[in-house]
Design an enzyme around this catalytic site. Structure first.
Site, PDB file in Angstrom:
ATOM      1  N   ASP A  67       0.834  -1.210   0.000  1.00 24.51           N
ATOM      2  CA  ASP A  67       0.000   0.000   0.000  1.00 24.51           C
ATOM      3  C   ASP A  67       0.860   1.248   0.000  1.00 24.51           C
ATOM      4  O   ASP A  67       2.073   1.186   0.198  1.00 24.51           O
ATOM      5  CB  ASP A  67      -0.950  -0.002   1.213  1.00 24.51           C
ATOM      6  CG  ASP A  67      -0.241  -0.345   2.512  1.00 24.51           C
ATOM      7  OD1 ASP A  67       0.809   0.270   2.792  1.00 24.51           O
ATOM      8  OD2 ASP A  67      -0.722  -1.224   3.241  1.00 24.51           O
ATOM      9  N   ASN A 136      -7.724  -2.681  13.993  1.00 24.55           N
ATOM     10  CA  ASN A 136      -9.122  -2.939  13.608  1.00 24.55           C
ATOM     11  C   ASN A 136      -9.230  -4.130  12.657  1.00 24.55           C
ATOM     12  O   ASN A 136     -10.259  -4.328  12.025  1.00 24.55           O
ATOM     13  CB  ASN A 136      -9.744  -1.685  12.982  1.00 24.55           C
ATOM     14  CG  ASN A 136      -9.029  -1.262  11.694  1.00 24.55           C
ATOM     15  OD1 ASN A 136      -8.124  -1.932  11.232  1.00 24.55           O
ATOM     16  ND2 ASN A 136      -9.443  -0.137  11.135  1.00 24.55           N
ATOM     17  N   HIS A 138      -7.340  -4.616   9.925  1.00 20.64           N
ATOM     18  CA  HIS A 138      -7.027  -4.383   8.508  1.00 20.64           C
ATOM     19  C   HIS A 138      -5.773  -5.147   8.089  1.00 20.64           C
ATOM     20  O   HIS A 138      -4.903  -5.446   8.893  1.00 20.64           O
ATOM     21  CB  HIS A 138      -6.960  -2.887   8.167  1.00 20.64           C
ATOM     22  CG  HIS A 138      -5.771  -2.130   8.642  1.00 20.64           C
ATOM     23  ND1 HIS A 138      -5.876  -0.962   9.361  1.00 20.64           N
ATOM     24  CD2 HIS A 138      -4.447  -2.326   8.482  1.00 20.64           C
ATOM     25  CE1 HIS A 138      -4.670  -0.485   9.609  1.00 20.64           C
ATOM     26  NE2 HIS A 138      -3.778  -1.297   9.091  1.00 20.64           N
ATOM     27  N   GLU A 143      -9.491  -1.760   4.889  1.00 19.13           N
ATOM     28  CA  GLU A 143     -10.142  -1.364   6.134  1.00 19.13           C
ATOM     29  C   GLU A 143     -11.487  -2.096   6.301  1.00 19.13           C
ATOM     30  O   GLU A 143     -12.050  -2.609   5.318  1.00 19.13           O
ATOM     31  CB  GLU A 143     -10.405   0.143   6.100  1.00 19.13           C
ATOM     32  CG  GLU A 143      -9.155   1.002   6.189  1.00 19.13           C
ATOM     33  CD  GLU A 143      -8.630   1.156   7.614  1.00 19.13           C
ATOM     34  OE1 GLU A 143      -8.590   0.164   8.360  1.00 19.13           O
ATOM     35  OE2 GLU A 143      -8.245   2.278   7.973  1.00 19.13           O
TER      36      GLU A 143
HETATM   37  C1  GLP Z   1      -0.289  -0.136   8.596  1.00 19.38           C
HETATM   38  C2  GLP Z   1      -0.071  -0.824   7.259  1.00 19.38           C
HETATM   39  C3  GLP Z   1      -0.202  -2.309   7.378  1.00 19.38           C
HETATM   40  C4  GLP Z   1       0.340  -2.758   8.714  1.00 19.38           C
HETATM   41  C5  GLP Z   1      -0.535  -2.252   9.809  1.00 19.38           C
HETATM   42  C6  GLP Z   1      -0.034  -2.539  11.208  1.00 19.38           C
HETATM   43  O1  GLP Z   1      -0.945   1.042   8.564  1.00 19.38           O
HETATM   44  N1  GLP Z   1      -0.823  -0.340   6.162  1.00 19.38           N
HETATM   45  O2  GLP Z   1       0.440  -2.938   6.281  1.00 19.38           O
HETATM   46  O3  GLP Z   1       0.396  -4.167   8.769  1.00 19.38           O
HETATM   47  O4  GLP Z   1      -0.850  -0.890   9.635  1.00 19.38           O
HETATM   48  O5  GLP Z   1       1.025  -1.689  11.542  1.00 19.38           O
HETATM   49  P1  GLP Z   1       1.950  -1.894  12.811  1.00 19.38           P
HETATM   50  O6  GLP Z   1       2.831  -3.052  12.494  1.00 19.38           O
HETATM   51  O7  GLP Z   1       2.720  -0.601  12.936  1.00 19.38           O
HETATM   52  O8  GLP Z   1       1.066  -2.149  13.965  1.00 19.38           O
END
Ligand code: GLP
Length: 244
Positions: A67, A136, A138, A143
């Site tokens: 992304d 959440n 995702h 989302e």
């Molecule tokens: C982000 C990314 C995801 C990631 C998730 C968790 O915003 N778009 O690819 O897996 O949120 O992030 P974190 O590892 O910092 O908790």
């Protein structure tokens, strides 16, 4: 699903790196999908160390980032471009032409999404997909929604995601509100998935994703239908699994 529960952050990173190393050595031409976020940082560090020591060779591998935020340039410190290059890709021997990240500055978001999917398809899809999980539920930036979006698409980030990611920005108002993400079809067509989750903030998401109904309101729950998922979680993230 296989689940590996680790005792320490070191073990978490090493076990994940072992799985990635095994994948790359059994198929040096692996097409892998890679997330941003805090969770895989230790994995990327470990892979960089192994690559520098000659223990893993990415020269024939291809990376698709999952992304990118809309409206921030590739050299912005919180863009996926910047994150992927600075934390991982510029330190390993992957070829620049084998690195793909959506263009968040495009004037043609629909065209960018379509060409990103076409590019993934032209490589035969993702062989090995590394995923984190949002608080959440995702995955990538898919989302919670009323349906599972199949293709790459524009997504409006949920307030909870903006709040969670605000820690990386100087000001919460600087967090972009939109992103491009690969869709659920790309995720489900990946031959293998490695889902990584660490810490108390992921406990509820992990339980909902892995043990409750499959629903687009918890996007990671779709992984219950995937045929080859390995989960690496620390004790905190896994603490509600296997309990009613
Ligand atoms: C982000 C990314 C995801 C990631 C998730 C968790 O915003 N778009 O690819 O897996 O949120 O992030 P974190 O590892 O910092 O908790």
């Amino acid at each position: 699903m296989r689940i590996i529960i680790t005792d320490s952050i070191e073990e978490f990173n090493i076990k994940a790196a072992d799985i990635v190393s095994q994948q790359i050595s059994s198929n040096p031409r692996t097409v892998f999908g890679a997330p941003t976020g805090e969770t895989p940082l230790g994995l990327y560090r470990e892979l960089v160390d192994r690559c520098k020591a000659g223990a893993i060779d990415f020269s024939q591998a291809t990376c698709f980032s999952l992304d990118e935020y809309i409206g921030i340039s590739p050299d912005h410190s919180q863009s996926s471009h910047y994150y992927m290059h600075n934390n991982f890709l510029k330190h390993i021997n992957i070829s620049e032409e084998n690195i793909f990240i959506p263009n968040g500055m495009t004037q043609d978001i629909f065209g960018e999404c379509r060409s990103y999917d076409n590019m993934i398809d032209s490589y035969g899809g993702i062989d090995f997909l590394i995923l984190g999980i949002g608080q959440n539920g995702h995955i990538g930036f898919n989302e919670p929604a009323d349906t599972f979006p199949s293709s790459s698409h524009l997504v409006e980030l949920k307030e909870s995601t903006i709040n969670a990611n605000a820690r990386f920005f100087e000001n919460k108002l600087d967090v972009p509100r939109y992103a491009i993400t690969v869709g659920v079809k790309t995720i489900m067509q990946a031959k293998k998935v490695l889902l990584m989750a660490h810490g108390n903030s992921k406990t509820a998401a992990m339980q909902k994703a892995l043990e409750e109904d499959v629903t687009p309101q918890v996007p990671a729950s779709i992984l219950q239908y995937h045929h080859d998922v390995t989960i690496i979680a620390d004790k905190a993230a896994a603490s509600r699994l296997g309990k009613e």
